[in-house]
Design an enzyme around this catalytic site. Structure first.
Site, short mmCIF file in Angstrom:
data_model
loop_
_atom_site.label_atom_id
_atom_site.label_comp_id
_atom_site.label_asym_id
_atom_site.label_seq_id
_atom_site.Cartn_x
_atom_site.Cartn_y
_atom_site.Cartn_z
N PRO A 1 41.03 98.26 111.68
CA PRO A 1 40.22 97.80 110.54
C PRO A 1 41.07 97.74 109.27
O PRO A 1 41.80 98.67 108.96
CB PRO A 1 39.13 98.87 110.42
CG PRO A 1 39.07 99.54 111.76
CD PRO A 1 40.47 99.47 112.29
N GLU A 2 41.03 96.60 108.58
CA GLU A 2 41.74 96.45 107.31
C GLU A 2 40.71 96.49 106.17
O GLU A 2 39.52 96.68 106.40
CB GLU A 2 42.54 95.15 107.31
CG GLU A 2 43.65 95.16 108.38
CD GLU A 2 44.65 94.03 108.20
OE1 GLU A 2 44.78 93.52 107.08
OE2 GLU A 2 45.30 93.67 109.19
N HIS B 1 36.10 99.09 114.00
CA HIS B 1 36.83 98.60 115.17
C HIS B 1 35.91 97.77 116.07
O HIS B 1 34.81 98.20 116.40
CB HIS B 1 37.40 99.78 115.96
CG HIS B 1 38.17 99.37 117.17
ND1 HIS B 1 39.34 98.65 117.08
CD2 HIS B 1 37.92 99.54 118.49
CE1 HIS B 1 39.78 98.42 118.31
NE2 HIS B 1 38.94 98.95 119.17
N ARG C 1 60.30 98.15 95.79
CA ARG C 1 60.76 97.85 97.15
C ARG C 1 61.64 96.61 97.14
O ARG C 1 61.56 95.78 98.04
CB ARG C 1 59.54 97.61 98.06
CG ARG C 1 58.62 98.81 98.24
CD ARG C 1 59.25 99.95 99.01
NE ARG C 1 59.86 99.54 100.27
CZ ARG C 1 59.26 99.61 101.44
NH1 ARG C 1 58.05 100.09 101.54
NH2 ARG C 1 59.88 99.22 102.53
N ARG D 1 56.67 94.24 112.78
CA ARG D 1 55.35 93.75 113.17
C ARG D 1 55.41 92.31 113.64
O ARG D 1 56.21 91.52 113.14
CB ARG D 1 54.38 93.84 111.97
CG ARG D 1 54.28 95.22 111.34
CD ARG D 1 53.58 96.22 112.24
NE ARG D 1 52.21 95.86 112.53
CZ ARG D 1 51.16 96.18 111.75
NH1 ARG D 1 51.34 96.85 110.65
NH2 ARG D 1 49.94 95.81 112.10
#
Ligand SMILES: [Zn+2]
Length: 297
Positions: free
Chosen positions: A2-3, A92, A174, A284
């Site tokens: 789940p996002e 989910h 970053r 990913r």
């Protein structure tokens, strides 16, 4: 997993149902899923009423009249399902959203009592989690901002604390990593996972492997707009859909149906018809249009 849009769907749904309900019982089969002492449960959970349901990043908070909150992280496979006069489940995507509960994925089972109007019947709230990475913690509401996670997490992408300029500044921490890795870093920005990173980078025509330091301000500005666009669209649609994903009201989320690149390798780019490819960026699976998203940024 789940996002943010899926967790927001849970929040929006539960916040129309839970406030005013009293928690009358709790049963859990796994101390990792529900790591709370019996003393705290008796004192701060049982008998308390739900005041509000909030979300920060991918964490849900159910605030209680006792001054404590149930802080919930769905992690990989968590979901919440309310079963009362109506049924409401999200998180989910699997059949536990719509099948008889409790089942073997149920980790916490709350007994609820409605206190207003006709809905004074018993209801249940189930926290289901096949893989057991998620948790439900009872934490004093005023202490929540001090917990590690809240101290580290970046601003809400759809909130007033983020703008194109702020995103540009936050990304600089970053600057030697790829933009995809930076977007997935929850301390830069809250709630962006693999789906929405790929979708927003495609929208901004930025290759995910581009180093942050090579991105211009106008590019980051466009990326910010795309992040807002894809997340808003996904929330409107009730989150991303896998085969059995059903949102709170029992209708399937449809984000995956209109994803432009995510899991569309081998299909035509909707913008230029070039074949979408899948590669690996930031460890990913990553989906890009080799024509729209040039590696040089
Ligand atoms: Zn293209």
């Amino acid at each position: 997993m789940p996002e943010l849009p899926e967790v927001e769907t849970v929040r929006a749904g539960l916040s129309t149902i839970l406030p005013g309900c009293k928690i009358v019982s709790v049963v859990s089969d796994n101390p990792k899923s529900f790591p709370n002492t019996q003393t705290d449960v008796d004192k701060f959970l049982i008998g308390s009423e739900v005041i509000a349901v909030r979300r920060r990043a991918k964490v849900l908070m159910i605030d209680l009249s006792s001054g404590y909150s149930l802080v919930i992280h769905l992690k990989m496979t968590g979901q919440l399902v309310y079963v009362g006069q109506q049924r409401f489940g999200s998180g989910h995507p699997n059949d536990s959203l719509i099948s008889k509960l409790p089942d073997k994925s149920t980790r916490v089972d709350f007994g609820l009592e409605g206190i207003s109007g006709a809905d004074n019947q018993q209801a249940r709230l189930f926290f289901n989690d096949q893989r057991k990475f998620g948790w439900v913690k009872l934490i004093s509401t005023i202490d929540i901002p001090n917990i590690d996670f809240m101290q580290r997490v970046g601003p809400e992408p759809l909130g007033p604390d983020l703008s194109a300029d702020i995103l540009f500044t936050r990304l600089q921490r970053r600057k030697n990593t790829t933009i995809k890795a930076a977007l997935l870093d929850q301390s830069v920005l809250a709630g962006i996972g693999n789906i929405y990173a790929d979708e927003s980078l495609w929208g901004a025509k930025i290759h995910p492997a581009t180093l942050v330091k090579d991105l211009t301000k106008p590019q980051v500005s466009l990326l910010y707009k795309e992040i807002v666009f894809v997340l808003s669209l996904a929330i409107e649609q009730g989150g991303s859909s896998n085969s059995t994903y059903v949102d709170a009201m029992g209708k399937k989320g449809s984000y995956m149906n209109f994803a432009r690149v995510f899991r569309r390798e081998g299909q035509a780019c909707p913008r230029c018809q070039t074949t979408i490819v899948k590669s690996r960026v930031a460890t990913r699976g990553t989906h890009t249009c080799p024509s729209c998203q040039s590696t040089s940024g």
